[in-house]
Design a protein around this motif. Structure first.
Motif, PDB file in Angstrom:
ATOM      1  N   TYR A   1       6.755 -22.749  12.557  1.00  0.00           N
ATOM      2  CA  TYR A   1       7.615 -23.847  12.132  1.00  0.00           C
ATOM      3  C   TYR A   1       7.325 -24.195  10.673  1.00  0.00           C
ATOM      4  O   TYR A   1       6.209 -24.002  10.195  1.00  0.00           O
ATOM      5  CB  TYR A   1       7.382 -25.084  13.009  1.00  0.00           C
ATOM      6  CG  TYR A   1       7.854 -24.883  14.414  1.00  0.00           C
ATOM      7  CD1 TYR A   1       9.120 -25.300  14.812  1.00  0.00           C
ATOM      8  CD2 TYR A   1       7.050 -24.257  15.354  1.00  0.00           C
ATOM      9  CE1 TYR A   1       9.573 -25.094  16.103  1.00  0.00           C
ATOM     10  CE2 TYR A   1       7.483 -24.054  16.649  1.00  0.00           C
ATOM     11  CZ  TYR A   1       8.750 -24.481  17.023  1.00  0.00           C
ATOM     12  OH  TYR A   1       9.185 -24.269  18.303  1.00  0.00           O
ATOM     13  N   ALA A   2       8.345 -24.702   9.989  1.00  0.00           N
ATOM     14  CA  ALA A   2       8.191 -25.084   8.593  1.00  0.00           C
ATOM     15  C   ALA A   2       9.114 -26.255   8.311  1.00  0.00           C
ATOM     16  O   ALA A   2       9.890 -26.683   9.161  1.00  0.00           O
ATOM     17  CB  ALA A   2       8.516 -23.910   7.684  1.00  0.00           C
ATOM     18  N   VAL A   3       9.034 -26.781   7.100  1.00  0.00           N
ATOM     19  CA  VAL A   3       9.897 -27.875   6.668  1.00  0.00           C
ATOM     20  C   VAL A   3      10.842 -27.333   5.612  1.00  0.00           C
ATOM     21  O   VAL A   3      10.443 -26.575   4.735  1.00  0.00           O
ATOM     22  CB  VAL A   3       9.054 -29.041   6.108  1.00  0.00           C
ATOM     23  CG1 VAL A   3       9.947 -30.117   5.524  1.00  0.00           C
ATOM     24  CG2 VAL A   3       8.154 -29.614   7.194  1.00  0.00           C
ATOM     25  N   SER A   4      12.119 -27.696   5.708  1.00  0.00           N
ATOM     26  CA  SER A   4      13.133 -27.206   4.790  1.00  0.00           C
ATOM     27  C   SER A   4      14.012 -28.366   4.337  1.00  0.00           C
ATOM     28  O   SER A   4      14.111 -29.381   5.014  1.00  0.00           O
ATOM     29  CB  SER A   4      13.982 -26.148   5.489  1.00  0.00           C
ATOM     30  OG  SER A   4      14.994 -25.674   4.629  1.00  0.00           O
TER      31      SER A   4
ATOM     32  N   GLY B   1       3.601 -24.051   1.987  1.00  0.00           N
ATOM     33  CA  GLY B   1       2.446 -24.705   2.593  1.00  0.00           C
ATOM     34  C   GLY B   1       2.734 -25.398   3.911  1.00  0.00           C
ATOM     35  O   GLY B   1       1.867 -26.066   4.443  1.00  0.00           O
ATOM     36  N   THR B   2       3.956 -25.231   4.463  1.00  0.00           N
ATOM     37  CA  THR B   2       4.261 -25.919   5.710  1.00  0.00           C
ATOM     38  C   THR B   2       4.312 -25.002   6.923  1.00  0.00           C
ATOM     39  O   THR B   2       4.647 -25.451   8.002  1.00  0.00           O
ATOM     40  CB  THR B   2       5.598 -26.676   5.624  1.00  0.00           C
ATOM     41  OG1 THR B   2       6.634 -25.729   5.396  1.00  0.00           O
ATOM     42  CG2 THR B   2       5.588 -27.700   4.527  1.00  0.00           C
TER      43      THR B   2
ATOM     44  N   ALA C   1       3.493 -28.613  11.314  1.00  0.00           N
ATOM     45  CA  ALA C   1       4.252 -28.372  10.081  1.00  0.00           C
ATOM     46  C   ALA C   1       4.526 -29.686   9.369  1.00  0.00           C
ATOM     47  O   ALA C   1       4.414 -29.782   8.145  1.00  0.00           O
ATOM     48  CB  ALA C   1       5.563 -27.654  10.395  1.00  0.00           C
ATOM     49  N   ILE C   2       4.870 -30.725  10.135  1.00  0.00           N
ATOM     50  CA  ILE C   2       5.113 -32.042   9.547  1.00  0.00           C
ATOM     51  C   ILE C   2       3.833 -32.589   8.926  1.00  0.00           C
ATOM     52  O   ILE C   2       3.845 -33.139   7.830  1.00  0.00           O
ATOM     53  CB  ILE C   2       5.678 -33.008  10.612  1.00  0.00           C
ATOM     54  CG1 ILE C   2       7.086 -32.570  11.021  1.00  0.00           C
ATOM     55  CG2 ILE C   2       5.682 -34.445  10.102  1.00  0.00           C
ATOM     56  CD1 ILE C   2       7.629 -33.281  12.243  1.00  0.00           C
ATOM     57  N   GLU C   3       2.706 -32.408   9.600  1.00  0.00           N
ATOM     58  CA  GLU C   3       1.425 -32.896   9.080  1.00  0.00           C
ATOM     59  C   GLU C   3       1.015 -32.168   7.805  1.00  0.00           C
ATOM     60  O   GLU C   3       0.398 -32.763   6.922  1.00  0.00           O
ATOM     61  CB  GLU C   3       0.345 -32.760  10.146  1.00  0.00           C
ATOM     62  CG  GLU C   3       0.511 -33.747  11.293  1.00  0.00           C
ATOM     63  CD  GLU C   3      -0.471 -33.504  12.422  1.00  0.00           C
ATOM     64  OE1 GLU C   3      -1.266 -32.533  12.343  1.00  0.00           O
ATOM     65  OE2 GLU C   3      -0.444 -34.270  13.392  1.00  0.00           O
ATOM     66  N   CYS C   4       1.371 -30.877   7.686  1.00  0.00           N
ATOM     67  CA  CYS C   4       1.064 -30.132   6.458  1.00  0.00           C
ATOM     68  C   CYS C   4       1.906 -30.631   5.291  1.00  0.00           C
ATOM     69  O   CYS C   4       1.468 -30.615   4.141  1.00  0.00           O
ATOM     70  CB  CYS C   4       1.349 -28.640   6.658  1.00  0.00           C
ATOM     71  SG  CYS C   4       0.185 -27.783   7.691  1.00  0.00           S
ATOM     72  N   PHE C   5       3.125 -31.043   5.584  1.00  0.00           N
ATOM     73  CA  PHE C   5       4.069 -31.422   4.541  1.00  0.00           C
ATOM     74  C   PHE C   5       3.851 -32.841   4.028  1.00  0.00           C
ATOM     75  O   PHE C   5       3.931 -33.101   2.841  1.00  0.00           O
ATOM     76  CB  PHE C   5       5.502 -31.279   5.066  1.00  0.00           C
ATOM     77  CG  PHE C   5       6.545 -31.756   4.104  1.00  0.00           C
ATOM     78  CD1 PHE C   5       6.806 -31.067   2.931  1.00  0.00           C
ATOM     79  CD2 PHE C   5       7.267 -32.903   4.370  1.00  0.00           C
ATOM     80  CE1 PHE C   5       7.766 -31.510   2.041  1.00  0.00           C
ATOM     81  CE2 PHE C   5       8.234 -33.357   3.485  1.00  0.00           C
ATOM     82  CZ  PHE C   5       8.483 -32.656   2.326  1.00  0.00           C
ATOM     83  N   THR C   6       3.582 -33.776   4.917  1.00  0.00           N
ATOM     84  CA  THR C   6       3.526 -35.182   4.532  1.00  0.00           C
ATOM     85  C   THR C   6       2.433 -35.923   5.287  1.00  0.00           C
ATOM     86  O   THR C   6       2.086 -35.541   6.399  1.00  0.00           O
ATOM     87  CB  THR C   6       4.892 -35.848   4.808  1.00  0.00           C
ATOM     88  OG1 THR C   6       4.815 -37.213   4.423  1.00  0.00           O
ATOM     89  CG2 THR C   6       5.273 -35.790   6.250  1.00  0.00           C
TER      90      THR C   6
END
Length: 68
Positions: A11-14, A23-24, A32-37
């Motif tokens: 999963y990733a953020v787009s 980096g997500t 993935a959400i925790e990696c992004f924000t």
């Protein structure tokens, strides 16, 4: 010797379905959400148009005979 293929679902953020935010990549949507924000700020980003996406990752292992 043929190449080995490993298919993984990550999963990733787009943003606006264009690209994947660096980096997500993670094995779960929550990770993935925790990696992004930072925690607790995802709702703000979601209103701005960010979404989690399912990415298909293909790892190709090309091993040369005699080399380890």
């Amino acid at each position: 010797m043929s190449a080995r293929f490993k298919h993984k679902r990550m999963y990733a953020v787009s943003l606006d379905r264009v690209g994947i935010i660096a980096g997500t990549m993670a094995y779960s949507r929550k990770a993935a959400i925790e990696c992004f924000t930072p925690l607790g700020q995802w709702e703000m980003y979601k209103r701005s148009g960010y979404r989690t996406v399912l990415a298909k990752v293909q790892v190709i292992d090309k091993r040369t005979p005699g080399v380890r």
